[in-house]
Design a protein around this motif. Structure first.
Motif, PDB file in Angstrom:
ATOM      1  N   GLU A   3     -17.268  -8.313 -70.230  1.00 30.70           N
ATOM      2  CA  GLU A   3     -16.143  -7.431 -70.538  1.00 30.70           C
ATOM      3  C   GLU A   3     -15.110  -7.468 -69.418  1.00 30.70           C
ATOM      4  OE1 GLU A   3     -17.612  -3.512 -71.379  1.00 30.70           O
ATOM      5  OE2 GLU A   3     -18.822  -4.213 -73.060  1.00 30.70           O
ATOM      6  N   ALA A   4     -15.583  -7.448 -68.186  1.00 32.83           N
ATOM      7  CA  ALA A   4     -14.676  -7.527 -67.043  1.00 32.83           C
ATOM      8  C   ALA A   4     -13.940  -8.863 -67.046  1.00 32.83           C
ATOM      9  CB  ALA A   4     -15.442  -7.338 -65.734  1.00 32.83           C
ATOM     10  N   ASP A  11     -13.136 -10.594 -69.683  1.00 27.93           N
ATOM     11  CA  ASP A  11     -12.105 -10.500 -70.729  1.00 27.93           C
ATOM     12  C   ASP A  11     -10.863  -9.801 -70.185  1.00 27.93           C
ATOM     13  OD1 ASP A  11     -13.639 -11.806 -72.601  1.00 27.93           O
ATOM     14  OD2 ASP A  11     -14.278  -9.983 -73.650  1.00 27.93           O
ATOM     15  N   ASP A  12     -11.073  -8.690 -69.481  1.00 31.88           N
ATOM     16  CA  ASP A  12      -9.935  -7.973 -68.886  1.00 31.88           C
ATOM     17  C   ASP A  12      -9.194  -8.858 -67.892  1.00 31.88           C
ATOM     18  OD1 ASP A  12     -10.678  -5.760 -70.361  1.00 31.88           O
ATOM     19  OD2 ASP A  12     -11.680  -4.743 -68.680  1.00 31.88           O
ATOM     20  N   GLN A  13      -9.966  -9.564 -67.057  1.00 29.47           N
ATOM     21  CA  GLN A  13      -9.365 -10.441 -66.066  1.00 29.47           C
ATOM     22  C   GLN A  13      -8.603 -11.581 -66.745  1.00 29.47           C
ATOM     23  OE1 GLN A  13     -12.232 -11.890 -63.269  1.00 29.47           O
ATOM     24  NE2 GLN A  13     -10.695 -12.780 -61.907  1.00 29.47           N
ATOM     25  N   HIS A  35      -7.076 -11.488 -69.630  1.00 23.92           N
ATOM     26  CA  HIS A  35      -5.801 -10.954 -70.138  1.00 23.92           C
ATOM     27  C   HIS A  35      -4.781 -10.820 -69.003  1.00 23.92           C
ATOM     28  CE1 HIS A  35      -7.185 -10.387 -74.198  1.00 23.92           C
ATOM     29  NE2 HIS A  35      -8.198  -9.628 -73.800  1.00 23.92           N
ATOM     30  N   ARG A  36      -5.218 -10.356 -67.851  1.00 25.47           N
ATOM     31  CA  ARG A  36      -4.297 -10.224 -66.713  1.00 25.47           C
ATOM     32  C   ARG A  36      -3.776 -11.592 -66.276  1.00 25.47           C
ATOM     33  NH1 ARG A  36      -8.112  -6.402 -65.176  1.00 25.47           N
ATOM     34  NH2 ARG A  36      -9.108  -7.812 -63.687  1.00 25.47           N
TER      35      ARG A  36
END
Length: 152
Positions: A54-55, A57-59, A61-62
């Motif tokens: 999940e982390a 995925d967030d990274q 996107h950034r």
């Protein structure tokens, strides 16, 4: 009809067998506990991997947003750095997915082992109670024939 000596031998044999079945049952329970603990630890690791994904995925996107910004600014160096970061992140994410898959298989194997051992324990417990009943019958017959047991 059995003699007292033969009955006494049957009783001793039944007592030894009863003791062995009891020890084997305890051993199986110990293994079941160990395998269950392994499955729980694997589950915890699978959850940790899920959190890491999940982390990631967030990274991702950034990084993609930063890449778009670099493309708009025509920052070729920023684009190259962003692409490398995405490649590294994708590689690490795939490793995590592979780990999660392997952990899932290990957890399933541990759970299957537990289920098999639980079936074995059920059989052993049935055997134990049958042996105990047989032993009681032998002891009753032995005492009815005049035999006595040491009280020590």
């Amino acid at each position: 009809m059995s003699t007292l000596v033969e009955l006494r031998e049957q009783i001793e044999k039944a007592e030894r067998r009863l003791k062995l079945v009891g020890l084997q049952t305890v051993q199986y329970h110990t293994i079941i506990q160990q395998e269950t603990e392994i499955a729980y630890k694997i589950s915890d690791r699978i959850l940790d991997i899920g959190t890491s994904l999940e982390a990631s995925d967030d990274q991702q996107h950034r990084i993609q947003e930063r890449l778009l910004s670099c493309v708009e600014k025509k920052d070729d160096n920023g684009v190259l750095v962003g692409k490398k970061e995405l490649v590294d992140l994708t590689f690490n994410s795939r490793k995590l997915v592979d780990q999660r898959t392997a952990m899932g298989e290990m957890k399933e194997a541990a759970e299957q082992k537990v289920r098999g051992l639980e079936r074995q324990v059920e059989k052993l417990e049935t055997t134990y109670w049958n042996l105990l009943m047989d032993l009681r019958a032998l002891r009753k017959q032995y005492t009815q024939m005049g035999g006595t047991f040491d009280q020590s």
